[in-house]
Write a protein that holds these residues in place. Structure first.
Motif, PDB file in Angstrom:
ATOM      1  N   TYR A  34       0.854  -1.177   0.000  1.00 45.51           N
ATOM      2  CA  TYR A  34       0.000   0.000   0.000  1.00 45.51           C
ATOM      3  C   TYR A  34       0.889   1.225   0.000  1.00 45.51           C
ATOM      4  CZ  TYR A  34      -3.389   3.360   1.780  1.00 45.51           C
ATOM      5  OH  TYR A  34      -4.196   4.436   1.953  1.00 45.51           O
ATOM      6  N   ASP A  35       0.639   2.106  -0.930  1.00 43.34           N
ATOM      7  CA  ASP A  35       1.449   3.310  -1.024  1.00 43.34           C
ATOM      8  C   ASP A  35       0.706   4.442  -0.322  1.00 43.34           C
ATOM      9  OD1 ASP A  35       3.325   5.111  -1.715  1.00 43.34           O
ATOM     10  OD2 ASP A  35       3.193   4.781  -3.878  1.00 43.34           O
ATOM     11  N   PRO A  36       1.134   4.858   0.861  1.00 38.50           N
ATOM     12  CA  PRO A  36       0.358   5.860   1.597  1.00 38.50           C
ATOM     13  C   PRO A  36       0.354   7.228   0.914  1.00 38.50           C
ATOM     14  CG  PRO A  36       2.287   5.174   2.862  1.00 38.50           C
ATOM     15  CD  PRO A  36       2.284   4.375   1.608  1.00 38.50           C
ATOM     16  N   SER A  37       1.344   7.482   0.060  1.00 39.59           N
ATOM     17  CA  SER A  37       1.381   8.813  -0.554  1.00 39.59           C
ATOM     18  C   SER A  37       0.286   8.959  -1.596  1.00 39.59           C
ATOM     19  CB  SER A  37       2.747   9.060  -1.189  1.00 39.59           C
ATOM     20  OG  SER A  37       3.058   8.000  -2.085  1.00 39.59           O
ATOM     21  N   THR A  38       0.061   7.928  -2.377  1.00 39.92           N
ATOM     22  CA  THR A  38      -0.964   8.058  -3.417  1.00 39.92           C
ATOM     23  C   THR A  38      -2.282   7.412  -3.005  1.00 39.92           C
ATOM     24  OG1 THR A  38      -0.321   5.997  -4.449  1.00 39.92           O
ATOM     25  CG2 THR A  38       0.782   7.989  -5.217  1.00 39.92           C
ATOM     26  N   HIS A  39      -2.315   6.844  -1.788  1.00 37.02           N
ATOM     27  CA  HIS A  39      -3.520   6.173  -1.294  1.00 37.02           C
ATOM     28  C   HIS A  39      -4.000   5.107  -2.258  1.00 37.02           C
ATOM     29  CE1 HIS A  39      -4.159   8.470   2.261  1.00 37.02           C
ATOM     30  NE2 HIS A  39      -3.908   9.564   1.581  1.00 37.02           N
ATOM     31  N   SER A  40      -3.075   4.409  -2.813  1.00 39.01           N
ATOM     32  CA  SER A  40      -3.511   3.315  -3.690  1.00 39.01           C
ATOM     33  C   SER A  40      -2.504   2.182  -3.569  1.00 39.01           C
ATOM     34  CB  SER A  40      -3.602   3.791  -5.141  1.00 39.01           C
ATOM     35  OG  SER A  40      -2.311   4.121  -5.588  1.00 39.01           O
ATOM     36  N   LEU A  41      -2.842   1.082  -4.185  1.00 35.98           N
ATOM     37  CA  LEU A  41      -1.988  -0.093  -4.096  1.00 35.98           C
ATOM     38  C   LEU A  41      -0.916  -0.030  -5.177  1.00 35.98           C
ATOM     39  CD1 LEU A  41      -4.821  -2.654  -3.534  1.00 35.98           C
ATOM     40  CD2 LEU A  41      -3.286  -1.728  -1.848  1.00 35.98           C
ATOM     41  N   ASP A  42       0.232  -0.549  -4.839  1.00 38.39           N
ATOM     42  CA  ASP A  42       1.364  -0.556  -5.755  1.00 38.39           C
ATOM     43  C   ASP A  42       1.041  -1.437  -6.969  1.00 38.39           C
ATOM     44  OD1 ASP A  42       3.789  -0.759  -6.995  1.00 38.39           O
ATOM     45  OD2 ASP A  42       4.909  -0.818  -5.130  1.00 38.39           O
ATOM     46  N   TYR A 102      -7.999 -16.010 -11.571  1.00 36.06           N
ATOM     47  CA  TYR A 102      -7.927 -14.614 -11.977  1.00 36.06           C
ATOM     48  C   TYR A 102      -8.044 -13.720 -10.765  1.00 36.06           C
ATOM     49  CZ  TYR A 102      -8.639 -16.350 -16.643  1.00 36.06           C
ATOM     50  OH  TYR A 102      -8.496 -17.025 -17.815  1.00 36.06           O
ATOM     51  N   VAL A 103      -7.619 -12.466 -10.938  1.00 33.58           N
ATOM     52  CA  VAL A 103      -7.766 -11.512  -9.849  1.00 33.58           C
ATOM     53  C   VAL A 103      -9.242 -11.191  -9.730  1.00 33.58           C
ATOM     54  CG1 VAL A 103      -7.286  -9.182  -9.116  1.00 33.58           C
ATOM     55  CG2 VAL A 103      -5.487 -10.534 -10.150  1.00 33.58           C
ATOM     56  N   LEU A 104      -9.786 -11.426  -8.544  1.00 28.99           N
ATOM     57  CA  LEU A 104     -11.217 -11.185  -8.366  1.00 28.99           C
ATOM     58  C   LEU A 104     -11.481  -9.936  -7.570  1.00 28.99           C
ATOM     59  CD1 LEU A 104     -12.604 -14.709  -7.538  1.00 28.99           C
ATOM     60  CD2 LEU A 104     -12.889 -13.432  -9.617  1.00 28.99           C
ATOM     61  N   GLY A 105     -10.468  -9.460  -6.837  1.00 29.70           N
ATOM     62  CA  GLY A 105     -10.721  -8.292  -6.011  1.00 29.70           C
ATOM     63  C   GLY A 105      -9.583  -8.096  -5.043  1.00 29.70           C
ATOM     64  N   TRP A 106      -9.888  -7.465  -3.924  1.00 34.19           N
ATOM     65  CA  TRP A 106      -8.847  -7.186  -2.948  1.00 34.19           C
ATOM     66  C   TRP A 106      -9.403  -7.353  -1.536  1.00 34.19           C
ATOM     67  CZ3 TRP A 106      -8.809  -2.361  -0.071  1.00 34.19           C
ATOM     68  CH2 TRP A 106      -9.968  -1.584  -0.297  1.00 34.19           C
ATOM     69  N   TYR A 107      -8.464  -7.416  -0.565  1.00 34.15           N
ATOM     70  CA  TYR A 107      -8.915  -7.553   0.810  1.00 34.15           C
ATOM     71  C   TYR A 107      -8.223  -6.526   1.692  1.00 34.15           C
ATOM     72  CZ  TYR A 107      -4.586 -10.119   2.044  1.00 34.15           C
ATOM     73  OH  TYR A 107      -3.292 -10.506   2.269  1.00 34.15           O
ATOM     74  N   SER A 108      -8.795  -6.329   2.859  1.00 33.04           N
ATOM     75  CA  SER A 108      -8.167  -5.456   3.832  1.00 33.04           C
ATOM     76  C   SER A 108      -8.701  -5.816   5.208  1.00 33.04           C
ATOM     77  CB  SER A 108      -8.501  -4.001   3.493  1.00 33.04           C
ATOM     78  OG  SER A 108      -8.011  -3.169   4.508  1.00 33.04           O
ATOM     79  N   THR A 109      -8.059  -5.248   6.247  1.00 31.54           N
ATOM     80  CA  THR A 109      -8.551  -5.501   7.593  1.00 31.54           C
ATOM     81  C   THR A 109      -9.095  -4.207   8.158  1.00 31.54           C
ATOM     82  OG1 THR A 109      -6.348  -5.061   8.459  1.00 31.54           O
ATOM     83  CG2 THR A 109      -6.931  -7.340   8.072  1.00 31.54           C
ATOM     84  N   GLY A 110      -9.991  -4.330   9.095  1.00 30.32           N
ATOM     85  CA  GLY A 110     -10.541  -3.131   9.709  1.00 30.32           C
ATOM     86  C   GLY A 110     -11.946  -3.400  10.189  1.00 30.32           C
ATOM     87  N   ASN A 111     -12.569  -2.357  10.688  1.00 32.75           N
ATOM     88  CA  ASN A 111     -13.897  -2.528  11.257  1.00 32.75           C
ATOM     89  C   ASN A 111     -14.988  -2.417  10.218  1.00 32.75           C
ATOM     90  OD1 ASN A 111     -14.094  -3.139  13.926  1.00 32.75           O
ATOM     91  ND2 ASN A 111     -13.245  -1.165  14.516  1.00 32.75           N
ATOM     92  N   ASP A 112     -14.860  -1.424   9.403  1.00 34.29           N
ATOM     93  CA  ASP A 112     -15.928  -1.183   8.450  1.00 34.29           C
ATOM     94  C   ASP A 112     -15.314  -0.596   7.184  1.00 34.29           C
ATOM     95  OD1 ASP A 112     -19.210   0.402   8.732  1.00 34.29           O
ATOM     96  OD2 ASP A 112     -18.389  -1.126   7.399  1.00 34.29           O
ATOM     97  N   MET A 131     -12.857   3.152  -1.411  1.00 34.36           N
ATOM     98  CA  MET A 131     -13.482   3.240  -2.734  1.00 34.36           C
ATOM     99  C   MET A 131     -12.455   3.637  -3.781  1.00 34.36           C
ATOM    100  SD  MET A 131     -15.914   2.740  -4.517  1.00 34.36           S
ATOM    101  CE  MET A 131     -17.401   2.436  -3.633  1.00 34.36           C
ATOM    102  N   HIS A 132     -11.494   4.441  -3.342  1.00 33.34           N
ATOM    103  CA  HIS A 132     -10.425   4.864  -4.242  1.00 33.34           C
ATOM    104  C   HIS A 132      -9.655   3.655  -4.765  1.00 33.34           C
ATOM    105  CE1 HIS A 132      -7.905   8.196  -5.587  1.00 33.34           C
ATOM    106  NE2 HIS A 132      -6.896   7.354  -5.455  1.00 33.34           N
ATOM    107  N   ILE A 133      -9.270   2.787  -3.817  1.00 33.37           N
ATOM    108  CA  ILE A 133      -8.527   1.575  -4.193  1.00 33.37           C
ATOM    109  C   ILE A 133      -9.396   0.686  -5.061  1.00 33.37           C
ATOM    110  CG2 ILE A 133      -7.286  -0.398  -3.267  1.00 33.37           C
ATOM    111  CD1 ILE A 133      -6.969   1.101  -0.680  1.00 33.37           C
ATOM    112  N   HIS A 134     -10.660   0.624  -4.691  1.00 28.18           N
ATOM    113  CA  HIS A 134     -11.592  -0.235  -5.423  1.00 28.18           C
ATOM    114  C   HIS A 134     -11.688   0.195  -6.873  1.00 28.18           C
ATOM    115  CE1 HIS A 134     -14.729  -3.262  -4.852  1.00 28.18           C
ATOM    116  NE2 HIS A 134     -15.351  -2.656  -5.838  1.00 28.18           N
ATOM    117  N   LYS A 135     -11.784   1.514  -7.067  1.00 25.49           N
ATOM    118  CA  LYS A 135     -11.903   2.006  -8.438  1.00 25.49           C
ATOM    119  C   LYS A 135     -10.642   1.718  -9.223  1.00 25.49           C
ATOM    120  CE  LYS A 135     -15.183   5.697  -7.716  1.00 25.49           C
ATOM    121  NZ  LYS A 135     -15.250   7.049  -7.226  1.00 25.49           N
ATOM    122  N   ALA A 136      -9.491   1.835  -8.538  1.00 19.89           N
ATOM    123  CA  ALA A 136      -8.227   1.595  -9.243  1.00 19.89           C
ATOM    124  C   ALA A 136      -8.153   0.166  -9.736  1.00 19.89           C
ATOM    125  CB  ALA A 136      -7.050   1.897  -8.308  1.00 19.89           C
TER     126      ALA A 136
END
Lengths: 350, 317
Positions: free
Chosen positions: B82-90, B109-119, B125-130
């Protein structure tokens, strides 16, 4: 829950040492101490003691990955590498990854083809935060047990010369599914010419006839290590919750259907062994018996054990089928006896 | 923000993915909070909270699997940077890893992405769109790593993105989807093995006990679930609970599925299987018998050896 009481009673009766439930502070095993590992590499305490490493600890993730990969190969052997670290006389396996090589027993240097993949993968992993080094390799023996073949032994001896500390793990996915428990073995070879001082007593396992020679020739050149498993507190918690969802799969699993070929193969192998044993016994009928051999069982006794094992697995499979039949199909019997025409009754009475 | 999805896709999740994400999280967390050099276990409950009590880290990764028609099956996952400067994944990292995984698992195939957290958060959404240019409609798997013992449900949620019109502006928002856990037999056995630390090896008795205990726990779960349904229905009948027709229809359809199979052919196959197992048992008993007989004859020959003077010369009757 009643089931937990039942489990504890059973565990007590069978003298099972329960591993303590890991709490967050014990997750320290996941911490990779680079300095300590480098120091250990320099000291090389294994160079003098050929029996140095005695235990293996495998993480839940590594086990899951290895078994799934092994099973996905079907009847073809697959292989991969394991990453981890050492801890005294134990080798800790944290993760595993598959290698894109089709395993055939005759290719000694299958790993040479996969070097590029390995280097790429290790580099990307280090970037992503997985700091451990490659600490061993695993491969599968679908259907013929967990032991090292001649090629495996020579590969491992080479590895132990140049890539210490290194571990060899063998998984049998077919027997895992058939028996309902994980068939896995971890081994380290002795260097060339070294004879172990005491004879290690290894657990007996059946080997098919066409492989038994290979097994016998090399079985003294390596020793098995004890395997234990560990998981993090979060893993523990998640797996408990997972049970709430996949109890359905436990009930619906049907080992008999999936393993028909394997069982047929086992039985025919047993038949061949019987013929061999018959010839052997026919010869020994001539003279008086030699001095009684206490440790080695006769061929026939081994065959008996194998047949018992196959039968037990079959019976287990059938038991679950019968239970499911009673649970889900017996409604028709109660319907017939009550002779009611109204809609189906609920299965469980209040 | 998260309502229920209406896309009609069914999601199947494998336990390997869950263990993967949990392991990734535990690793990153423990690297951030190194354990004290003297690893005393008794009083060190607060040791992790001592120096670096940072908030739990967020880890990111990619999920891969297969999509067949309307079913999305998530098999595996791997970590991403995760690149914190651009708020997106490398992106280059993702592609490199994808190549590696394609070699070993060519079907995934790549189906999506995962992350940890509460909600799910806005920044997600930014990462999702990318990721949308890799897969038109990626999934977002969220794992809540907080261990809450009161919670009965798996803290894993799957989100999809849907185009909703809010205040006249079409926006992408996350909607929750339901999923089922799917395993292959080998996966189930190893998860079972690690979860309950069943003893491996041992005599046939322990194996039998293990097998039966497994089935017993599963049936107990079935029983408790049915009781819950039953109580609910009784409550509805009495009028304590509001009458919900959709649920009643589901229960009725569930009941109509019993008996599960009633055809003649099933009975035949079942009895054939039964007979086969009995046959195998018969053969094994035969083998056991002949082995015991053989041992007996051997012992007899040793004890009453005709060629030696020792042992009895009397005939064995």
């Amino acid at each position: 829950m009643d089931s937990s009481i039942a489990q504890k009673t059973w565990e007590l009766e069978n003298n099972i040492l329960t591993v303590e439930k890991p709490d967050p502070s014990s997750d320290s095993i996941f911490y990779y101490d680079e300095a300590a590992q480098a120091k250990f590499q320099q000291e090389k305490p294994w160079a003098n003691d050929h029996h140095y490493f005695k235990r293996v600890k495998i993480s839940a993730l590594a086990l899951l990955k290895m078994v799934v990969h092994a099973r996905s190969g079907g009847t073809i052997e697959v292989m991969g590498l394991m990453q981890g670290k050492t801890d005294g006389d134990a080798i800790i396996v944290m993760d595993a990854f598959a290698l894109p090589v089709e395993g055939t027993e005759t290719r000694v240097n299958a790993q040479a083809d996969a070097y590029e993949y390995m280097v790429d993968y290790s580099q990307t992993n280090k970037q992503a935060g997985r700091l451990e080094n490659v600490v061993g390799w695993y491969h599968s023996h679908p259907g013929y047990g967990c032991w090292l073949s001649g090629i495996d032994v020579s590969t491992q001896m080479l590895n132990q010369q140049f890539q210490e500390p290194f571990l060899a793990v063998v998984i049998d996915p077919t027997r895992t599914v058939s028996a309902g428990k994980v068939e896995i073995g971890a081994f380290r070879t002795y260097p060339e010419g070294y004879k172990p001082t005491d004879d290690p007593i290894s657990e007996y396992q059946t080997i098919p006839l066409n492989k038994i020679e290979d097994f016998g020739v090399h079985c003294k050149q390596y020793y098995p290590l004890d395997i234990t498993y560990f998981k993090s507190s979060l893993d523990c918690h998640l797996l408990d919750l997972l049970w709430n969802k996949y109890w359905v799969n436990t009930l619906s699993s049907s080992p008999l259907l999936g393993n028909g070929d394997y069982v047929a193969g086992q039985i025919s192998d047993l038949a061949e062994k019987l013929e061999q044993a018959e010839n052997q016994l026919a010869h020994s009928r001539i003279g008086p018996l030699g001095p009684p051999r206490k440790k080695e069982e006769s061929q026939l006794a081994k065959i008996t054990r194998d047949s018992a094992k196959i039968t037990v697995e079959q019976v287990h499979g059938l038991m679950s089928q019968v239970i499911k039949d009673i649970l889900f199909n017996s409604v028709r019997q109660s319907n017939r006896s009550h002779n009611e025409q109204s809609g189906p009754e609920p299965m469980v009475e209040a | 923000m998260a309502s229920s999805s209406s896309s009609g896709l069914t999601f199947k999740l494998h336990p390997l993915v869950i263990v993967n994400i949990s392991d990734h999280y535990t690793r990153v967390k423990s690297q951030m909070n190194p354990p004290p050099p003297t690893s005393a276990t008794s009083n060190s409950n607060n040791s992790n909270g001592g120096e670096n009590n940072q908030s739990p880290p967020r880890v990111y990764g990619c999920v891969i699997g297969v999509q067949r028609g309307r079913t999305v099956e998530i098999f595996n996952s791997f970590e991403l940077l995760y690149d914190p400067s651009t708020h997106s994944l490398d992106r280059s990292f993702l592609e490199k890893k994808q190549e590696l995984y394609k070699k070993v698992f060519p079907n995934f195939y790549v189906l999506g992405w995962y992350s940890t957290g509460n909600d799910a958060e806005e920044s997600d959404m930014h990462i999702h769109k990318a990721l949308m240019d890799v897969n038109e409609s990626p999934v977002y798997v969220l794992l809540n790593p907080a261990i809450n013992h009161a919670q009965k449900d798996l803290p894993v949620t799957i989100y999809e993105s849907e185009l909703h019109v809010i205040d006249g502006i079409p926006q992408l928002i996350f909607v929750r989807s339901s999923y089922t856990i799917e395993t292959v037999e080998a996966e189930r056995i190893s998860v079972d093995h690690v979860a309950h630390l069943k003893p491996s090896g041992g005599s046939a008795a322990t194996q039998l006990a293990a097998q039966l205990t497994g089935i017993h726990s599963a049936i107990k779960m079935l029983n408790s679930r049915i009781r819950v349904l039953h109580q609910y229905l009784v409550g509805m009948q009495k009028g304590d609970l509001p009458c919900e027709n959709a649920l009643l229809r589901q229960v009725s359809s569930l009941l109509r599925r019993l008996p599960a199979t009633e055809s003649e052919k099933f009975q035949d196959d079942f009895l054939t299987e039964y007979n086969d197992t009995l046959l195998v048992t018969y053969l094994a008993t035969f083998t056991n018998c002949s082995s015991t007989m053989n041992d007996l004859v051997d012992k007899f020959n040793t004890a009453y050896d005709r060629h030696s003077r020792r042992g009895g010369r009397t005939a064995f009757i």
